[in-house]
Design a protein around this motif. Sequence first.
Motif, short mmCIF file in Angstrom:
data_model
loop_
_atom_site.label_atom_id
_atom_site.label_comp_id
_atom_site.label_asym_id
_atom_site.label_seq_id
_atom_site.Cartn_x
_atom_site.Cartn_y
_atom_site.Cartn_z
N THR A 1 2.80 3.17 3.65
CA THR A 1 3.69 2.89 2.45
C THR A 1 3.06 2.76 1.37
OG1 THR A 1 3.36 0.53 2.34
CG2 THR A 1 5.44 1.76 4.21
N LEU A 2 3.96 2.97 0.10
CA LEU A 2 3.40 2.79 -1.15
C LEU A 2 2.74 1.58 -1.14
CD1 LEU A 2 2.56 4.15 -3.90
CD2 LEU A 2 5.35 3.58 -4.73
N ILE A 3 3.26 0.45 -0.76
CA ILE A 3 2.61 -1.17 -0.77
C ILE A 3 0.67 -0.73 0.09
CG2 ILE A 3 2.91 -3.15 -1.04
CD1 ILE A 3 6.02 -2.46 -1.24
N GLU A 4 1.13 -0.76 0.64
CA GLU A 4 -0.17 -0.68 1.42
C GLU A 4 -0.93 0.93 0.86
OE1 GLU A 4 1.62 -1.05 6.09
OE2 GLU A 4 2.04 1.03 5.49
N LEU A 5 -0.52 1.49 0.51
CA LEU A 5 -2.00 2.85 -0.28
C LEU A 5 -2.31 1.73 -1.15
CD1 LEU A 5 0.01 6.09 -0.42
CD2 LEU A 5 -2.30 5.62 1.18
N LEU A 6 -1.46 1.32 -1.92
CA LEU A 6 -1.77 0.65 -3.21
C LEU A 6 -3.07 -0.71 -3.16
CD1 LEU A 6 1.04 0.30 -5.21
CD2 LEU A 6 -0.51 2.07 -6.07
N VAL A 7 -2.40 -1.84 -1.81
CA VAL A 7 -3.42 -2.69 -1.72
C VAL A 7 -4.72 -1.55 -1.18
CG1 VAL A 7 -4.15 -3.80 0.47
CG2 VAL A 7 -1.53 -3.96 -0.62
N VAL A 8 -5.14 -0.40 -0.71
CA VAL A 8 -6.22 -0.03 -0.18
C VAL A 8 -7.31 0.42 -1.17
CG1 VAL A 8 -7.27 1.97 0.98
CG2 VAL A 8 -5.25 0.24 1.91
N ILE A 9 -6.59 0.92 -2.38
CA ILE A 9 -7.18 1.58 -3.51
C ILE A 9 -7.58 0.23 -3.87
CG2 ILE A 9 -6.46 2.13 -5.45
CD1 ILE A 9 -4.66 4.23 -4.03
N ALA A 10 -6.86 -0.97 -4.57
CA ALA A 10 -7.64 -1.83 -5.46
C ALA A 10 -8.04 -2.76 -4.64
CB ALA A 10 -6.22 -3.05 -4.89
N ILE A 11 -8.25 -2.61 -3.03
CA ILE A 11 -9.55 -3.72 -1.89
C ILE A 11 -10.75 -2.67 -3.05
CG2 ILE A 11 -10.46 -3.41 -0.15
CD1 ILE A 11 -8.25 -3.98 0.99
#
Length: 313
Positions: free
Chosen positions: A15-25
């Motif tokens: 999901t978009l939220i999951e991708l954003l979390v990965v990018i942030a990490i």
Amino acid sequence: MDRLLRKRRTTGGFTLIELLVVIAIIAILAAILFPVFAKAREKARQTTCLTHAKELGLAMMMYAGDYDDTLPMSYYYINGANSSNGYVQWSGLIMPYTKNMGLFVCPTHEPKGWAPTCFTTPPVDPPAGQTPLRPVMDIQAYRLSYVANELLLPRKKYAAVPQQCVSLSQVDAPAEVIMVAEYTNKIQCLLDSSPTGGDAIKSHRPTNAVSMGGAVFDGESWAGQPVIALTPQQAWQAIAQAEASSAMGNHHICYINPQAHNGGSNYIFADGHAKWYLLDKTLDPTHFLWGKKAYSCPGSPPVYNPLTGTPVS
């Protein structure tokens, strides 16, 4: 049909939220690790520079061993009068003992070492802004990152200059006296002038960490004036002023790079060993590392503590 659609939803991509979390990490990890990698890379360059410094220190000791325990001059004029025929510099004098021109360049130093003030043979393309003074030969390393301490290696440009070559037997605690430092990487910090050499990028000149009765120490014109250690404040001010304009009128400590490696710099000492120091630490008048005396001046006058008026220790 509903069961198939539900299966597609549960087995689909992120999901978009999951991708954003990965990018942030990833971004956080990069922010943490990149400075660590950069520091490790600079530490490796510092170590390589220290190895070069140790080899140059050994070459200096070998030179002294062949010349009655006497250190070389920082430079002198080939014709004994002015720079029209070029210079003989300390790096050229110890070159036969090194066999490796790369030792004269620190891997951190941009623009990969200074070229001589005059041309060399074979010719060297000088860094941008460093125009050779005259098309004549200097006996000097083709590129140079290290600068001599004038209290040990005098610039006896011609016979009338009062400074003299220094015997190691004169030096108090050679392991605690800086012989060679690292050159500045700012070209304006080498822009200076002299009556016999004119305005030039003084990539052949020595440095020092003292004043001559408060004025800029110039060994060739020393005539008995008190030699006083620079305070850290005076040293940093001279460096800042030179970086903003030129070395003209500033203490010659501005010729060094005090933060070449991780906030400090490598120094070669008069016993041939090399070590990293913070500039302020070298200027401590209770453990002054630039020379307890002005060894190259006649009579080796003491260097005075600027705070107490007594000799440094």
